[in-house]
Design an enzyme around this catalytic site. Structure first.
Site, mmCIF file in Angstrom:
data_model
loop_
_atom_site.group_PDB
_atom_site.id
_atom_site.type_symbol
_atom_site.label_atom_id
_atom_site.label_comp_id
_atom_site.label_asym_id
_atom_site.label_seq_id
_atom_site.Cartn_x
_atom_site.Cartn_y
_atom_site.Cartn_z
ATOM 1 N N SER A 86 -26.364 0.470 21.906
ATOM 2 C CA SER A 86 -25.337 1.165 22.681
ATOM 3 C C SER A 86 -24.128 1.543 21.837
ATOM 4 C CB SER A 86 -24.886 0.293 23.857
ATOM 5 O OG SER A 86 -25.944 0.066 24.749
ATOM 6 N N ASP A 346 -27.154 6.244 27.357
ATOM 7 C CA ASP A 346 -27.024 6.032 25.916
ATOM 8 C C ASP A 346 -28.391 5.874 25.251
ATOM 9 O OD1 ASP A 346 -27.460 3.631 27.205
ATOM 10 O OD2 ASP A 346 -25.830 2.556 26.226
#
EC number: 3.1.3.1
Length: 436
Positions: A86, A346
């Site tokens: 992430s 993401d």
């Protein structure tokens, strides 16, 4: 400009939520890696964002890797190789620079790169980040801070609170409450250091500090909201995901096949939708030059890591509710002529697929009916290099669409995640002052 990011949300996470909620899916396919045959299941767009005019795929790979469609759909294991995290993917979306896993707002040489929040502030726009997980976690951090490691939570928290003049900062990570929203005997300053926390509570940071669920609800309806807000709900890691309940064993191990909402939801914390609504109210009043807001549904990712279909669906539905709240706000308080809304992820987490999927059988569709767990299979406890969905509506959406210069045989046109930030920088200009 409002970005909504579902951490870990792939196409199948969206459809798993829709199957449970409505008995419908929109992106289901059957793919035979040996023959290359692709069969798209009939679909129904049941989420508001699935009807946005721009609907694309997005590649999420980390620095020095790439996405190759033929390999992704010709070898079931290919998307498991060198997956991103992430920090890297959020940095790419926030700055337009691809970097290494763990990096927060830095390029591969560990030099800071300007993000969309900073550019918004240069232009006199209000700015904020909201998340359902710790406010100093990777995705919100990458839209604000610069640090060589996502794990330096307290350093990141200090930077986010003190150095960037955010108008809104909201997320979990309260040091005085546990995952069930119960007061701790001893505080845990893992996600924010004691001095910064005490300064925030006292108002020394320049923010109005709120922590009770009712405070967030009141903020959303306030006629004259505070100019700047730091919202830290009374819970530890997540708004809901880490609460205890009968779908978890005593040691926290998930109970296989547990339905969503088996564990009663915490009533002492706001929903992500309430937080987003309050943030919009503050930001709308903070500047007459517009705003930039990032809202993260952060615990979809944790559901994928634990292969917990029930709790993953809870988080997906909570994220959907936040999106609906944002869309309602645009249509009530703004317009699609002045506000851009982007919904994306993401990366994908868990390699979620249909029943029986695998190296020999290929990709199979999720199946299910409203009110029940979809038939499914998981293929990792980590992240993948799979394409994720992107939906956009409003001014600038066509610029994002323009960057979709690649084609995937299953998902259609797609763009690189760095192009999302680039499209916004193109729209706003890249200088240190407002464009003419």
């Amino acid at each position: 400009m409002i970005f909504l990011i579902g951490d870990g949300m792939g196409y199948n996470q969206v459809d798993a939520g829709s199957l449970y909620e409505n008995g419908t899916s929109f992106n289901q396919v059957r793919v035979d890696p040996e023959t290359g045959k692709i069969e798209h299941e009939p679909g129904t767009a049941s989420q508001v964002y699935e009807n946005f005019p721009v609907r694309l795929g997005m590649a999420t790979y980390q620095h020095r890797n790439g996405y190759e469609p033929d390999k992704a759909w010709g070898d079931f294991a290919w998307v498991l190789k060198n997956p991103p995290d992430s920090a890297a993917t959020a940095t790419a979306m926030a700055t337009g620079v691809r970097t290494y896993n763990g990096a927060i707002g830095l390029d591969p040489d560990r030099l800071p790169v300007r993000n969309l929040t900073e550019r918004a502030q240069e232009l006199g726009k209000a700015s904020g980040v909201v998340t359902s997980v710790q406010f100093s976690h990777a995705t919100p951090a990458a839209f604000v801070a610069h640090n060589e490691s996502r794990g330096n939570y307290r350093q990141i928290a200090r930077e986010m609170v003190w150095e960037h003049e955010l108008d809104v900062l909201m997320g979990a990570g309260h040091p005085y409450f546990d995952d069930d929203g119960q007061a701790r005997d001893t505080p845990d300053f893992r996600y924010i250091d004691e001095a910064t926390y005490e300064a925030a509570v006292s108002g020394a940071t320049g923010h109005t500090f709120i922590e009770k669920a009712g405070d967030f609800a009141d903020l959303a309806d306030a006629f004259d909201p505070p100019e700047r807000v730091f919202g830290l709900p009374q819970v530890a890691r997540t708004l809901q995901f880490h609460r205890s309940g009968p779908d978890r064993d005593a040691d926290g191990t998930p109970v296989e096949g547990a339905e969503p909402y088996t564990a009663p939801e915490l009533r002492t914390v706001p929903s992500l939708a309430e937080m987003a609504s309050g943030a919009l109210n503050v930001l709308d009043n903070a500047s007459d030059r517009g705003m930039f807001l990032m809202v993260e549904g952060g615990a979809i990712d944790w559901g994928g890591h634990g292969n917990e279909m029930g709790r993953m669906i809870e988080e997906q539905l909570a994220f959907n509710e936040a999106i609906e709240t944002v869309v309602d706000w645009v249509e009530r308080e703004s317009s699609w002529q002045e506000t851009l809304v982007v919904v994306t992820a993401d990366h994908e987490t868990g390699y979620l697929a249909g029943p029986g999927a695998g190296a020999d059988t290929g990709w199979t569709p999720l199946r299910g009916e409203a009110g029940g767990l979809p038939e499914h299979s998981w293929h990792t406890g980590g992240h993948t290099n799979s394409l994720v969905p992107l939906y956009a509506k409003g001014p600038g959406a066509s610029r994002i669409d323009h960057h979709a210069r690649h084609t995937d045989p299953v998902r259609g046109d797609y763009l690189e995640n760095v192009k999302l930030a680039e499209s916004v920088f193109d729209f706003w200009g890249r200088g240190d002052t407002a464009s003419p």
